[in-house]
Design an enzyme around this catalytic site. Structure first.
Site, mmCIF file in Angstrom:
data_model
loop_
_atom_site.group_PDB
_atom_site.id
_atom_site.type_symbol
_atom_site.label_atom_id
_atom_site.label_comp_id
_atom_site.label_asym_id
_atom_site.label_seq_id
_atom_site.Cartn_x
_atom_site.Cartn_y
_atom_site.Cartn_z
ATOM 1 C CB SER A 5 -53.425 14.205 98.761
ATOM 2 O OG SER A 5 -52.708 15.921 98.391
ATOM 3 C CG PHE B 19 -56.904 18.910 97.732
ATOM 4 C CD1 PHE B 19 -56.190 18.066 96.874
ATOM 5 C CD2 PHE B 19 -57.266 18.237 99.420
ATOM 6 C CE1 PHE B 19 -56.194 17.133 97.648
ATOM 7 C CE2 PHE B 19 -57.229 17.216 99.373
ATOM 8 C CZ PHE B 19 -56.602 16.253 98.497
ATOM 9 C CG ASN C 135 -52.433 11.055 95.904
ATOM 10 O OD1 ASN C 135 -51.918 11.867 94.869
ATOM 11 N ND2 ASN C 135 -53.578 11.459 96.328
ATOM 12 C CG ASN D 85 -48.582 17.490 92.091
ATOM 13 O OD1 ASN D 85 -49.957 18.278 92.600
ATOM 14 N ND2 ASN D 85 -48.594 16.079 92.562
ATOM 15 C CE LYS E 131 -55.276 8.680 94.390
ATOM 16 N NZ LYS E 131 -55.579 9.639 92.346
ATOM 17 C CG ASN F 90 -48.952 17.998 97.845
ATOM 18 O OD1 ASN F 90 -47.457 17.717 98.166
ATOM 19 N ND2 ASN F 90 -49.220 17.732 96.876
ATOM 20 C CB THR F 91 -54.131 18.891 102.284
ATOM 21 O OG1 THR F 91 -54.801 18.996 101.251
ATOM 22 C CG2 THR F 91 -54.820 18.829 103.239
HETATM 23 C C1 LIG Z 1 -50.213 17.984 88.835
HETATM 24 C C2 LIG Z 1 -50.757 16.391 90.010
HETATM 25 C C3 LIG Z 1 -52.302 16.699 90.763
HETATM 26 C C4 LIG Z 1 -52.742 16.077 91.064
HETATM 27 N N1 LIG Z 1 -54.073 16.163 91.603
HETATM 28 C C5 LIG Z 1 -54.663 15.273 92.637
HETATM 29 C C6 LIG Z 1 -55.593 15.526 93.345
HETATM 30 O O1 LIG Z 1 -56.251 16.839 93.284
HETATM 31 N N2 LIG Z 1 -56.516 14.363 93.892
HETATM 32 C C7 LIG Z 1 -55.355 12.991 93.756
HETATM 33 O O2 LIG Z 1 -56.823 12.234 94.363
HETATM 34 N N3 LIG Z 1 -54.492 12.732 93.343
HETATM 35 C C8 LIG Z 1 -53.977 14.012 92.326
HETATM 36 N N4 LIG Z 1 -53.101 13.583 91.734
HETATM 37 C C9 LIG Z 1 -52.002 11.761 91.549
HETATM 38 C C10 LIG Z 1 -52.912 11.399 90.675
HETATM 39 O O3 LIG Z 1 -53.624 11.219 89.857
HETATM 40 C C11 LIG Z 1 -52.300 9.930 90.379
HETATM 41 O O4 LIG Z 1 -52.301 9.242 91.367
HETATM 42 C C12 LIG Z 1 -50.503 9.446 89.983
HETATM 43 O O5 LIG Z 1 -50.273 11.347 89.981
HETATM 44 C C13 LIG Z 1 -50.070 8.503 90.029
HETATM 45 O O6 LIG Z 1 -50.600 8.004 88.971
HETATM 46 P P1 LIG Z 1 -49.224 8.713 87.536
HETATM 47 O O7 LIG Z 1 -47.687 8.640 87.450
HETATM 48 O O8 LIG Z 1 -50.129 8.693 86.044
HETATM 49 O O9 LIG Z 1 -49.936 10.282 87.303
HETATM 50 C C14 LIG Z 1 -52.604 14.397 91.050
HETATM 51 C C15 LIG Z 1 -51.126 14.098 90.573
HETATM 52 C C16 LIG Z 1 -50.370 15.199 89.993
HETATM 53 C C17 LIG Z 1 -49.450 14.838 88.940
#
Ligand SMILES: Cc1cc2nc3c(=O)[nH]c(=O)nc-3n(C[C@H](O)[C@H](O)[C@H](O)COP(=O)(O)O)c2cc1C
Length: 357
Positions: free
Chosen positions: A178, A115, A245, A111, A216, A180-181
């Site tokens: 993140s 934000f 993350n 992804n 985080k 993506n920023t």
């Molecule tokens: C589509 C998507 C959007 C996410 N957006 C955020 C976010 O806005 N802020 C954040 O701290 N983590 C974000 N994450 C990270 C998740 O909170 C998590 O830390 C990360 O995906 C690892 O866990 P997972 O493998 O179970 O997905 C996002 C993950 C995904 C897949």
């Protein structure tokens, strides 16, 4: 079986459109119904962390609910907690679509949402207006900076979010990981991190003494940078570290047609790396502050490995997309079995078990 069929159908459509429709439907669930139907985790799964009582270790990670608050239905599925966000001070649209990609062959997602959210004021008023019955678990709010804010002014953005959102959040998370920023992850470097965290800790302590502030981290930090970040966070008075993350690495999905998409990779390819980071952070923190683990939890075994590696709480996102609404209950039931198999009387007894002896 029913979920597999539904997933097969849902996966024919664009991920973000499915997500939006799902949110709309989830918001229709009345809080009293969600609360009444909520599966109660085994009492042995209870965890005391961040000064709060969690009914179980399994929570929904940030990014799923970015402030439109499908809280009642999500907590009603059996998560002990839900992390809303990332929320930025001002609304922002995020990156252009498409910005989320499924990699089903590897049970992964990429992804680059960036934000997208409606801003801190909108989220704060929604939280304040939430039906108390919707809060059948705990709610963390994860905050970040706007894309347009330069890093030397980032602290102002985090403080604005803390000010707007502290009242109705059970805990707050400073997201600096993140991918993506642009430039955000540079805030993990020693000097910037120290200044940012000290500022946030002081402001939250003044506004809401005793409320937890979590930071985080990224799985892409080197061992040395991780150790440094843990030391800085503890010295600044942070309550816990959330690891991890998403990753910029493409290990495990090389050669897949989607692997070249920009953004953070999550799900199964991240499992081992995030557990390794949790272990390193837990060893460095040495019990002074807890660790919240996330990254590729696709089964109860994965959650169990993270708990044993030192995570007090475990959050899921990608596993939930693949596992469906029954996923939190499956994890809770699986954890009880694993706990009994390995001879522990409670989940708290198992936290960090692999680090001892
Ligand atoms: C589509 C998507 C959007 C996410 N957006 C955020 C976010 O806005 N802020 C954040 O701290 N983590 C974000 N994450 C990270 C998740 O909170 C998590 O830390 C990360 O995906 C690892 O866990 P997972 O493998 O179970 O997905 C996002 C993950 C995904 C897949």
């Amino acid at each position: 079986m029913r979920w597999r069929l539904l997933r097969w159908i849902l996966f024919r459509f664009d991920p973000e459109s499915v997500h939006r429709v799902a949110h709309r439907l989830l918001r229709l669930v009345p809080p009293w119904l969600a609360r009444w139907r909520r599966p109660r985790p085994d009492p042995r799964l209870r965890v005391r962390c961040l000064g709060l009582d969690f009914e179980g270790p399994i929570g929904l990670a940030a990014g799923f609910d970015k402030g439109d608050l499908s809280v009642a239905a999500l907590l009603g599925m059996g998560f002990s907690h839900l992390e809303i966000g990332t929320i930025t001070p001002r609304p922002q649209p995020g990156n252009d679509r498409p910005r989320i990609f499924r990699i089903p062959e590897h049970r992964a997602l990429i992804n680059r949402m960036g934000f997208n959210n409606e801003g801190a004021a909108a989220c704060a008023s929604r939280l304040a207006a939430l039906d108390p019955r919707a809060r059948s678990g705990l709610i963390g709010v994860n905050v970040g900076k706007n894309k347009a804010t330069p890093n030397d002014r980032a602290l102002d953005d985090y403080l604005a979010c803390i000010e707007a959102l502290h009242r109705d959040a059970d805990y707050l998370v400073v997201n600096i990981s993140s991918p993506n920023t642009p430039g955000l992850r540079q805030l993990q470097e020693r000097e910037a991190l120290d200044r940012l965290l000290r500022g946030c800790v002081a402001r939250l302590a003044a506004l809401a003494p005793g409320k937890a502030l979590v930071v985080k981290l990224s799985p892409d930090l080197s061992d040395e940078a991780l150790d440094e970040a843990v030391d800085v966070a503890i010295a600044a008075g942070v309550s816990a570290i959330s690891a991890t993350n998403t990753t910029l690495s493409r290990a495990g999905v090389e050669g897949h047609p989607r692997a070249g998409e920009a953004g953070g990779l999550s799900g199964a390819p991240l499992t081992a790396r995030s557990t390794e980071v949790i272990r390193r952070v837990a060893v460095r923190a040495a019990g002074r502050i807890p660790v919240i683990g996330s990254g590729g939890v696709m089964s109860a075994e994965d959650a169990w490995a993270k708990l044993r590696a030192g995570a007090s709480l475990v959050q899921v996102y990608t596993g939930f997309i693949y596992g469906g609404p029954g996923f939190p209950s499956q994890l809770n039931a699986g954890l009880v079995k694993l706990m009994e198999r390995d001879g522990f009387r409670s989940i708290e007894e198992a936290i960090g078990a692999d680090l001892k002896g």
